[in-house]
Design a protein around this motif. Structure first.
Motif, PDB file in Angstrom:
ATOM      1  N   CYS A   1       0.870  -1.068   0.001  1.00 45.77           N
ATOM      2  CA  CYS A   1      -0.193   0.068  -0.010  1.00 45.77           C
ATOM      3  C   CYS A   1       0.920   1.281  -0.032  1.00 45.77           C
ATOM      4  O   CYS A   1       1.791   1.398   0.798  1.00 45.77           O
ATOM      5  CB  CYS A   1      -1.065   0.207   1.179  1.00 45.77           C
ATOM      6  SG  CYS A   1      -1.838   1.735   1.674  1.00 45.77           S
ATOM      7  N   ASN A   2       0.451   2.372  -0.786  1.00 50.26           N
ATOM      8  CA  ASN A   2       1.402   3.568  -0.882  1.00 50.26           C
ATOM      9  C   ASN A   2       0.958   4.429  -0.058  1.00 50.26           C
ATOM     10  O   ASN A   2       1.467   5.649   0.140  1.00 50.26           O
ATOM     11  CB  ASN A   2       1.040   4.028  -2.276  1.00 50.26           C
ATOM     12  CG  ASN A   2       1.964   3.202  -3.295  1.00 50.26           C
ATOM     13  OD1 ASN A   2       2.817   3.733  -3.591  1.00 50.26           O
ATOM     14  ND2 ASN A   2       1.217   2.274  -3.871  1.00 50.26           N
ATOM     15  N   HIS A   3       0.145   4.228   1.032  1.00 46.15           N
ATOM     16  CA  HIS A   3      -0.402   5.083   2.191  1.00 46.15           C
ATOM     17  C   HIS A   3      -0.621   6.596   1.376  1.00 46.15           C
ATOM     18  O   HIS A   3       0.043   7.477   2.134  1.00 46.15           O
ATOM     19  CB  HIS A   3       0.736   5.212   3.341  1.00 46.15           C
ATOM     20  CG  HIS A   3       0.739   3.722   4.065  1.00 46.15           C
ATOM     21  ND1 HIS A   3      -0.423   3.305   4.952  1.00 46.15           N
ATOM     22  CD2 HIS A   3       1.308   2.508   3.492  1.00 46.15           C
ATOM     23  CE1 HIS A   3      -0.320   2.075   5.248  1.00 46.15           C
ATOM     24  NE2 HIS A   3       0.722   1.624   4.569  1.00 46.15           N
ATOM     25  N   CYS A   4      -1.238   6.593   0.528  1.00 44.52           N
ATOM     26  CA  CYS A   4      -1.512   7.635  -0.650  1.00 44.52           C
ATOM     27  C   CYS A   4      -1.950   9.166   0.321  1.00 44.52           C
ATOM     28  O   CYS A   4      -2.810   8.729   1.053  1.00 44.52           O
ATOM     29  CB  CYS A   4      -2.595   7.596  -1.530  1.00 44.52           C
ATOM     30  SG  CYS A   4      -2.138   6.187  -2.351  1.00 44.52           S
ATOM     31  N   ALA A  27      -5.995  10.039  -0.358  1.00 37.31           N
ATOM     32  CA  ALA A  27      -6.298   8.413  -0.706  1.00 37.31           C
ATOM     33  C   ALA A  27      -7.862   8.079  -1.166  1.00 37.31           C
ATOM     34  O   ALA A  27      -8.524   8.628  -0.373  1.00 37.31           O
ATOM     35  CB  ALA A  27      -6.236   7.481   0.527  1.00 37.31           C
ATOM     36  N   PRO A  28      -7.867   7.514  -2.207  1.00 38.46           N
ATOM     37  CA  PRO A  28      -9.273   7.533  -2.742  1.00 38.46           C
ATOM     38  C   PRO A  28     -10.019   6.229  -1.902  1.00 38.46           C
ATOM     39  O   PRO A  28     -11.273   6.403  -1.735  1.00 38.46           O
ATOM     40  CB  PRO A  28      -9.050   6.763  -4.261  1.00 38.46           C
ATOM     41  CG  PRO A  28      -7.783   6.448  -4.394  1.00 38.46           C
ATOM     42  CD  PRO A  28      -7.006   7.111  -3.366  1.00 38.46           C
ATOM     43  N   CYS A  29      -9.075   5.512  -1.526  1.00 41.23           N
ATOM     44  CA  CYS A  29      -9.852   4.221  -0.595  1.00 41.23           C
ATOM     45  C   CYS A  29     -10.636   4.812   0.660  1.00 41.23           C
ATOM     46  O   CYS A  29     -11.611   4.496   1.298  1.00 41.23           O
ATOM     47  CB  CYS A  29      -8.786   3.277  -0.127  1.00 41.23           C
ATOM     48  SG  CYS A  29      -7.346   3.942   0.476  1.00 41.23           S
ATOM     49  N   VAL A  31      -2.781   5.031   6.245  1.00 45.98           N
ATOM     50  CA  VAL A  31      -4.093   4.564   5.878  1.00 45.98           C
ATOM     51  C   VAL A  31      -4.296   3.384   6.859  1.00 45.98           C
ATOM     52  O   VAL A  31      -3.879   2.248   6.500  1.00 45.98           O
ATOM     53  CB  VAL A  31      -4.037   4.614   4.465  1.00 45.98           C
ATOM     54  CG1 VAL A  31      -5.597   4.069   4.034  1.00 45.98           C
ATOM     55  CG2 VAL A  31      -3.982   5.750   3.904  1.00 45.98           C
ATOM     56  N   CYS A  43      -8.466   1.398  -5.331  1.00 45.50           N
ATOM     57  CA  CYS A  43      -7.063   1.569  -5.276  1.00 45.50           C
ATOM     58  C   CYS A  43      -6.447   1.183  -6.613  1.00 45.50           C
ATOM     59  O   CYS A  43      -6.523   0.114  -6.978  1.00 45.50           O
ATOM     60  CB  CYS A  43      -6.734   0.437  -4.040  1.00 45.50           C
ATOM     61  SG  CYS A  43      -4.807   0.506  -4.193  1.00 45.50           S
ATOM     62  N   PRO A  44      -5.544   2.216  -6.931  1.00 45.69           N
ATOM     63  CA  PRO A  44      -5.192   1.953  -8.538  1.00 45.69           C
ATOM     64  C   PRO A  44      -3.877   0.983  -8.323  1.00 45.69           C
ATOM     65  O   PRO A  44      -3.407   0.390  -9.254  1.00 45.69           O
ATOM     66  CB  PRO A  44      -4.524   3.225  -8.669  1.00 45.69           C
ATOM     67  CG  PRO A  44      -4.802   4.235  -7.787  1.00 45.69           C
ATOM     68  CD  PRO A  44      -5.358   3.565  -6.546  1.00 45.69           C
ATOM     69  N   TYR A  45      -3.633   0.531  -7.059  1.00 47.73           N
ATOM     70  CA  TYR A  45      -2.329  -0.481  -6.989  1.00 47.73           C
ATOM     71  C   TYR A  45      -2.758  -1.770  -6.698  1.00 47.73           C
ATOM     72  O   TYR A  45      -1.823  -2.641  -6.242  1.00 47.73           O
ATOM     73  CB  TYR A  45      -1.529   0.210  -5.814  1.00 47.73           C
ATOM     74  CG  TYR A  45      -1.002   1.699  -6.060  1.00 47.73           C
ATOM     75  CD1 TYR A  45      -0.177   1.746  -7.288  1.00 47.73           C
ATOM     76  CD2 TYR A  45      -1.758   2.924  -5.586  1.00 47.73           C
ATOM     77  CE1 TYR A  45       0.248   3.065  -7.784  1.00 47.73           C
ATOM     78  CE2 TYR A  45      -1.185   3.978  -6.103  1.00 47.73           C
ATOM     79  CZ  TYR A  45      -0.327   4.102  -6.929  1.00 47.73           C
ATOM     80  OH  TYR A  45       0.049   5.551  -7.428  1.00 47.73           O
ATOM     81  N   ALA A  74      -3.980  -2.912  -3.777  1.00 48.13           N
ATOM     82  CA  ALA A  74      -3.012  -2.989  -2.613  1.00 48.13           C
ATOM     83  C   ALA A  74      -3.982  -3.747  -1.450  1.00 48.13           C
ATOM     84  O   ALA A  74      -3.439  -4.173  -0.271  1.00 48.13           O
ATOM     85  CB  ALA A  74      -2.530  -1.626  -1.809  1.00 48.13           C
ATOM     86  N   ARG A  75      -5.319  -3.759  -1.674  1.00 48.42           N
ATOM     87  CA  ARG A  75      -6.147  -4.215  -0.615  1.00 48.42           C
ATOM     88  C   ARG A  75      -6.780  -5.673  -0.931  1.00 48.42           C
ATOM     89  O   ARG A  75      -6.886  -5.854  -2.184  1.00 48.42           O
ATOM     90  CB  ARG A  75      -7.462  -3.179  -0.398  1.00 48.42           C
ATOM     91  CG  ARG A  75      -6.747  -2.117   0.184  1.00 48.42           C
ATOM     92  CD  ARG A  75      -7.947  -0.967   0.022  1.00 48.42           C
ATOM     93  NE  ARG A  75      -7.713   0.131   0.783  1.00 48.42           N
ATOM     94  CZ  ARG A  75      -8.469   0.461   1.951  1.00 48.42           C
ATOM     95  NH1 ARG A  75      -9.298  -0.203   2.441  1.00 48.42           N
ATOM     96  NH2 ARG A  75      -8.037   1.344   2.754  1.00 48.42           N
ATOM     97  N   LYS A  93      -4.982  -4.932   4.739  1.00 49.04           N
ATOM     98  CA  LYS A  93      -3.913  -4.117   3.803  1.00 49.04           C
ATOM     99  C   LYS A  93      -2.781  -4.012   4.592  1.00 49.04           C
ATOM    100  O   LYS A  93      -2.871  -4.023   5.945  1.00 49.04           O
ATOM    101  CB  LYS A  93      -4.341  -2.960   3.017  1.00 49.04           C
ATOM    102  CG  LYS A  93      -4.746  -1.798   3.803  1.00 49.04           C
ATOM    103  CD  LYS A  93      -4.922  -0.472   2.872  1.00 49.04           C
ATOM    104  CE  LYS A  93      -4.445   0.468   3.718  1.00 49.04           C
ATOM    105  NZ  LYS A  93      -3.320   0.690   4.041  1.00 49.04           N
TER     106      LYS A  93
END
Ligand code: SF4
Ligand code: SF4
Lengths: 313, 177
Positions: free
Chosen positions: B57-60, B63-65, B82, B99-101, B103-104, B114
């Protein structure tokens, strides 16, 4: 130059190699929401226009299906949840940034409203219906007088609900196929059209069917226009969106989409409706059924294909 | 304060130690993982290049999530981490879609799970499990707003990239190239 990606040590169910976390429940939920929005919108509209008598199916009888559709839809949503026992958490906060949240709240408003609406017409449907309790009788009596106000609320909420079914998907920037604002109006128009198809199918009145068929033809034309627009938008956008469009232009969803959604679900029923208006004898349930089926396939395709599309890195 | 991680793609050998360390530390159910290794092979034989990336996870920052979560189960805590509160999560999957990655994942118990940047270890002043276990020391972690933190120093004299910046999430994993 060739590029290959290997991901080692990762094979998570429903995520690798392609995201597939939403199954049949979500498209069905969106579909039922769309039909409910369509019926409610026209029930509201023709009430405000004062056409309760001429358009009895639209205003009085078809809306009996709305609460059923909404409850089934909510049940489908419930089935989609993986942590169901915490379902009530949806209703402990309002989060405007989350379409899932305001959609759940919209349904919380729409469902009782549609039930009350039908309750006010129950006596007409079942003449010797008896509410048994005086309080219920009086409450229903009160709402019967307030039908016009309710009609306005229904029209407004129907539009919110219809748009929501599209926005739920388009809010996900991470899925290029969904990330276009056209999905809101497209799902709304499609929902209105499937609602109309239901009404047309139920109606025994020739004039009513005629009016509804005419509106439906316009809606289908708008929907086709929006679909063309959708692809024009994708093809002129970023690489990931071009790739998303290619799923429908030669890719794995091409046949399902163009044959079942566009041709059989939109174009062909529109032609049948036009012929029927010109006086050809066509059983009305054929175009209605095709439209309903096309709408269902449309939602399944969009939900499934959208999950495949992603950012490249 | 903002926690971030720098991953040295030139030093990583793709041994998956970080993956196993995380699974052990966080009791990740069998068949799932919170971090993973990507091998990106590019070029035409015989001139090919491999980039190895330990991803999570990028811990944006944007964060859209967190935004799309209908219950607030997904939220941001101190340091920009996050997190998901398990008993607020209804398992609707909206955050997984957002999530674009990717990651979840959906935990077999129903909630979404995640990477947490090992928040439970950070609280005790320790590093994340993956950072501690990495045999090539290619993972650098710390407060990116502190110019002398491990991550800031790692980024200082190197070129780096983030993944899919065009998704607009302001990811906090920096890949040294
Ligand atoms: S990488 Fe995904 S899960 Fe992590 S913060 Fe960003 S959007 Fe959320
Ligand atoms: S699955 Fe859980 S954490 Fe994710 S958006 Fe739904 S409620 Fe929030």
């Amino acid at each position: 130059m060739k590029e290959e990606l290997f991901i080692s040590g990762r094979d998570i169910p429903n995520i690798d190699p392609f995201l597939n976390i939403w199954h049949w429940q979500i498209p069905l939920y969106l579909y039922l929401g769309g039909i409910a929005a369509g019926i409610m919108f026209f029930a509201g509209l023709f009430t405000i226009m004062g056409k309760e008598k001429e358009m009895a199916t639209t205003v009085k009888w078809a809306p009996f299906l709305v609460p059923i559709a909404l409850v089934l839809g909510l049940f489908a949503l419930f089935l989609d949840l993986k942590h169901e026992m915490y379902f009530w958490r949806l209703y402990t906060t309002v989060r405007m940034g989350s379409p899932m949240s305001w959609g759940a709240w919209t349904l919380m408003l729409v469902t009782p409203l549609s039930m009350i609406w039908s309750a006010t017409y129950l006596k007409e449907a079942v003449p010797n219906w008896n509410w048994k309790f005086k309080l219920i009788e009086q409450t229903i009596g009160f709402f019967t007088k307030k039908r016009r106000e309710m009609a306005w609320a229904m029209m407004f909420l129907a539009v919110v609900l219809g748009v929501y079914t599209g926005i739920l998907l388009s809010a996900f920037n991470a899925r290029p196929l969904w990330n276009t604002s056209i999905l809101g109006p497209l799902f709304l128009v499609s929902g209105l059209s499937t609602g109309l198809a239901t009404i047309i199918w139920m109606s025994k009145n020739k004039t009513e069917r005629r009016i509804m068929s005419q509106i439906d033809i316009v809606l289908i034309a708008v929907e086709l226009f929006l679909i063309v627009h959708l692809f024009m938008g994708f093809l002129s956008a970023t690489a990931v969106q071009v790739e998303a469009a290619e799923l429908f232009l030669g890719g794995q969803f091409t046949v399902t989409f163009w044959v079942f959604v566009v041709i059989l679900g939109l174009a062909f029923p529109a032609v049948l409706e036009i012929l029927e208006l010109r006086g050809f004898h066509i059983p009305i349930w054929i175009p209605a059924l095709l439209i309903l089926f096309g709408g269902l396939v449309f939602r399944f395709v969009m939900v499934e294909a959208g999950q495949i599309t992603r950012y490249l890195y | 304060m903002r926690y971030a991680m720098a991953i040295d793609t030139k030093k990583c050998v793709g041994c998956s130690d970080c993956v196993v360390a995380c699974q052990t530390e966080n009791n990740v159910p069998h068949g799932y993982c919170r971090d993973w290794i990507v091998e990106n092979v590019s070029g035409a034989y015989p001139i090919v290049e491999i980039e190895l990336r330990s991803e999570r996870c990028n811990h944006c920052e944007n964060a859209p999530c967190v935004r799309c979560c209908p219950t607030g189960a997904s939220h941001t805590v101190e340091g920009g981490i996050v997190m998901v509160t398990h008993d607020e999560c209804i398992g609707c999957g909206a955050c997984i879609q957002s999530c674009p990655y990717d990651a979840r994942y959906s935990h077999p118990d129903g909630y979404v799970d995640k990477c947490t940047f090992c928040q439970h270890r950070l609280e005790k002043g320790q590093n994340t499990a993956c950072v501690d276990v990495c045999p090539t020391k290619c993972l650098h972690f710390g407060d990116i707003e502190d110019p002398y933190s491990d991550v800031s120093l790692a980024l200082k004299n190197r070129s780096w990239k983030v993944l899919a910046p065009e998704a607009g999430t302001k990811p906090q994993l920096y890949f040294l190239t």
